[in-house]
Design an enzyme around this catalytic site. Structure first.
Site, PDB file in Angstrom:
ATOM      1  NE  ARG A  77      -2.346  45.773  -4.617  1.00 26.90           N
ATOM      2  CZ  ARG A  77      -2.531  44.819  -3.698  1.00 26.90           C
ATOM      3  NH1 ARG A  77      -3.373  43.827  -3.911  1.00 26.90           N
ATOM      4  NH2 ARG A  77      -1.863  44.864  -2.561  1.00 26.90           N
ATOM      5  CG  HIS A 121       2.453  42.194  -1.557  1.00 16.97           C
ATOM      6  ND1 HIS A 121       1.337  42.485  -2.327  1.00 16.97           N
ATOM      7  CD2 HIS A 121       2.224  40.973  -1.037  1.00 16.97           C
ATOM      8  CE1 HIS A 121       0.489  41.458  -2.306  1.00 16.97           C
ATOM      9  NE2 HIS A 121       1.006  40.525  -1.524  1.00 16.97           N
ATOM     10  CD  GLU A 166      -3.925  40.283   1.864  1.00 15.41           C
ATOM     11  OE1 GLU A 166      -4.788  40.058   1.004  1.00 15.41           O
ATOM     12  OE2 GLU A 166      -3.203  39.411   2.361  1.00 15.41           O
ATOM     13  CG  ASN A 287      -6.385  42.440  -0.906  1.00 16.87           C
ATOM     14  OD1 ASN A 287      -6.741  43.351  -1.641  1.00 16.87           O
ATOM     15  ND2 ASN A 287      -5.099  42.226  -0.625  1.00 16.87           N
ATOM     16  CE1 TYR A 289      -6.930  37.266  -1.439  1.00 11.57           C
ATOM     17  CE2 TYR A 289      -7.241  35.565  -3.101  1.00 11.57           C
ATOM     18  CZ  TYR A 289      -6.633  36.735  -2.674  1.00 11.57           C
ATOM     19  OH  TYR A 289      -5.713  37.357  -3.498  1.00 11.57           O
ATOM     20  CD  GLU A 349      -4.084  40.418  -3.110  1.00 12.97           C
ATOM     21  OE1 GLU A 349      -3.062  41.044  -2.798  1.00 12.97           O
ATOM     22  OE2 GLU A 349      -4.396  39.303  -2.616  1.00 12.97           O
TER      23      GLU A 349
HETATM   24  O1  LIG Z   1      -3.884  37.990  -0.086  1.00 22.48           O
HETATM   25  C1  LIG Z   1      -2.752  37.599   0.089  1.00 22.48           C
HETATM   26  O2  LIG Z   1      -2.459  36.726   0.898  1.00 22.48           O
HETATM   27  C2  LIG Z   1      -1.675  38.209  -0.661  1.00 22.48           C
HETATM   28  O3  LIG Z   1      -1.956  39.505  -0.928  1.00 22.48           O
HETATM   29  C3  LIG Z   1      -1.262  37.467  -1.878  1.00 22.48           C
HETATM   30  O4  LIG Z   1       0.100  37.736  -1.866  1.00 22.48           O
HETATM   31  C4  LIG Z   1      -1.535  36.003  -1.877  1.00 22.48           C
HETATM   32  O5  LIG Z   1      -0.621  35.387  -2.693  1.00 22.48           O
HETATM   33  C5  LIG Z   1      -2.912  35.728  -2.402  1.00 22.48           C
HETATM   34  O6  LIG Z   1      -3.818  36.262  -1.638  1.00 22.48           O
HETATM   35  C6  LIG Z   1      -3.238  34.268  -2.442  1.00 22.48           C
HETATM   36  O7  LIG Z   1      -3.246  33.723  -1.192  1.00 22.48           O
END
Ligand SMILES: O=C(O)[C@H](O)[C@@H](O)[C@H](O)[C@H](O)CO
Length: 440
Positions: A77, A121, A166, A287, A289, A349
């Site tokens: 990607r 992006h 995002e 995505n 985190y 992600e």
């Molecule tokens: O998710 C996001 O914020 C973006 O897509 C990435 O560009 C970041 O760099 C990654 O997530 C780490 O924070």
């Protein structure tokens, strides 16, 4: 550590973005983007760092593709830089920009890897921002023009397409709290940028399909929202935040509607745009985190919620709590909320940052990253066992890179990058992921 098992056709990948790795910001006819402006503005990025060179991927992509071939991934990607294709944000495409991505995408295909292209992006051409950026409805039409150019040129080789990365982060970090470019602090008055991005998404999907593109989806950032206490006030604050960071971006594309509580903040006539926004998708990219903590607002807080840290979990060096089961919770909640309106899911992600260093023996030990990836893949497996149709997983990121306003300190790569020499060193996590994707 035991590897969870996945179907033979599961798509294993890695993700990057143009501004964070390419560098060469003034080469090949590229125009300035809002992030070039932002990094050149004092105090916006840690240590005054910028991405003029970054990981120099613009010149070193053959080496990076060889690393991906070594890794054995099925898909890569990448994002295309709008300011390389349309330096002034509209009109005839820049031939040098198109030919750079021709060479890059051809090389990815020659390595037996499927290109997955993000059209946007966050690196808007500065001219677009000067004309209002995502506060302006007109940007959606300019984005559709850009999408048509890319579809016409690359639809014959690209496996999956993602119009916008995002939009939530763009709206909140770029327009509401000003931590990212363009650096506006509009708070809830930034919500129209979510609608204009959704409209741009819908128009881009139509333009890509008209150009013969197949495999169109999203890459939306989502977090399960965890109220600090099980009280009516904290639950109400949680519902509001869930609407603001999750449903505002998922509902219009999946359901063709917006959360009621946000209607007062949306631009006039928004409902007329919903049919154009809710284009059928081939996949829904997530995505993930971390979860987001929340509580009822304190005295004098104009917002209907207050963010709270998630405690009691190990942390990354980017101050993110490591909560693999948050991903299972999120996926199962989406499955339950959207049912047959949710197309197959890709984790577009997932990753973590640590202060990785190259040891004297030339290796990079990152056991925390191996644990992170194994934990989150375990959560994906559990969500699949619970009925969620997940078809692929992309690690953020292939390379250490420019982490936006935090600069180069957070290292998210499976490959260490020495920014002095541009030397690439695969980390232990690279070898771990290699074994997994090669079923060794
Ligand atoms: O998710 C996001 O914020 C973006 O897509 C990435 O560009 C970041 O760099 C990654 O997530 C780490 O924070």
């Amino acid at each position: 550590m035991e590897f969870p098992t996945f179907p033979p056709d599961f798509l294993w990948g890695v993700s990057t973005s143009a501004f964070q790795i390419e560098g060469a910001t003034k080469e090949g006819g590229r125009g300035p983007s809002i992030w070039d402006t932002f990094t050149a503005t004092e105090g916006k990025v840690a240590r005054g760092e910028n991405a003029d060179v970054a990981a120099d991927h613009y010149h070193r992509y053959p080496e990076d593709i060889a690393l991906m071939a070594e890794l054995g991934v099925d898909a890569y990607r990448l994002s295309i830089a709008w300011p390389r294709i349309q330096p002034t944000g509209s009109g005839r495409p820049n031939p040098a920009g198109l030919s750079f991505y021709d060479k890059l995408i051809d090389a990815v295909c020659e390595a037996g890897i499927a290109p997955v292209v993000t059209l946007y992006h966050w690196d808007s051409p500065q001219v677009i921002e000067d004309d209002g950026g995502w506060l302006s409805r007109g940007t959606a039409d300019r984005f559709a023009e850009y999408a048509a150019i890319l579809g016409a040129r690359f639809a014959d080789r690209v496996k999956l397409w993602i119009p916008l990365n995002e939009p939530m982060v763009m709206s909140i970090y770029g327009y509401a709290i000003g931590e990212y470019a363009p650096g506006k602090t509009l708070l809830l008055d930034a919500i129209p940028t979510a609608h204009h991005q959704a409209l741009a998404h819908g128009k881009a999907v139509q333009a890509l399909r008209a150009a013969g593109a197949t495999g169109v989806g999203t890459a939306n950032n989502h977090s399960p929202v965890w109220p600090a206490a099980d009280t009516p006030a904290d639950r109400a604050a949680g519902a509001w935040l869930d609407a603001l960071i999750n449903r505002l971006y998922a509902d219009p594309v999946l359901l063709g509607s917006y959360p009621e509580e946000l209607h007062p903040y949306l631009p006039e006539g928004f409902a007329d745009d919903l049919p154009a926004i809710a284009q059928p998708l081939d996949f829904y990219g997530v995505n993930y985190y971390e979860p987001q903590g929340v509580a009822a607002p304190g005295e004098g807080n104009p917002l209907p919620f207050e963010l709270r840290p998630i405690e009691g979990y190990p942390m990354t060096t980017n101050d993110s709590p490591i909560v693999p089961h948050g991903l299972r919770e999120l996926l199962v909640s989406f499955h339950e909320r959207y049912r047959d309106r949710l197309p197959p899911v890709h984790i577009t992600e997932n990753g973590c940052s640590f202060a990785d260093e190259v040891d004297a023996d030339g290796t990079v030990r990152d056991p925390e990253r191996v644990d992170f990836l194994a934990g989150h893949l375990g959560a994906v497996r559990e969500a699949m066992d619970a009925g969620v149709d997940v078809r692929g997983y992309f690690v953020w990121s292939l390379l250490d890179n420019f982490e936006w306003s935090k600069g180069y300190a957070p290292r998210f790569g499976l490959v260490h990058v020495d920014y002095e020499t541009q030397r690439r060193t695969p980390k232990d996590s690279f070898h771990w992921y290699r074994k997994l994707v090669r079923h060794e």
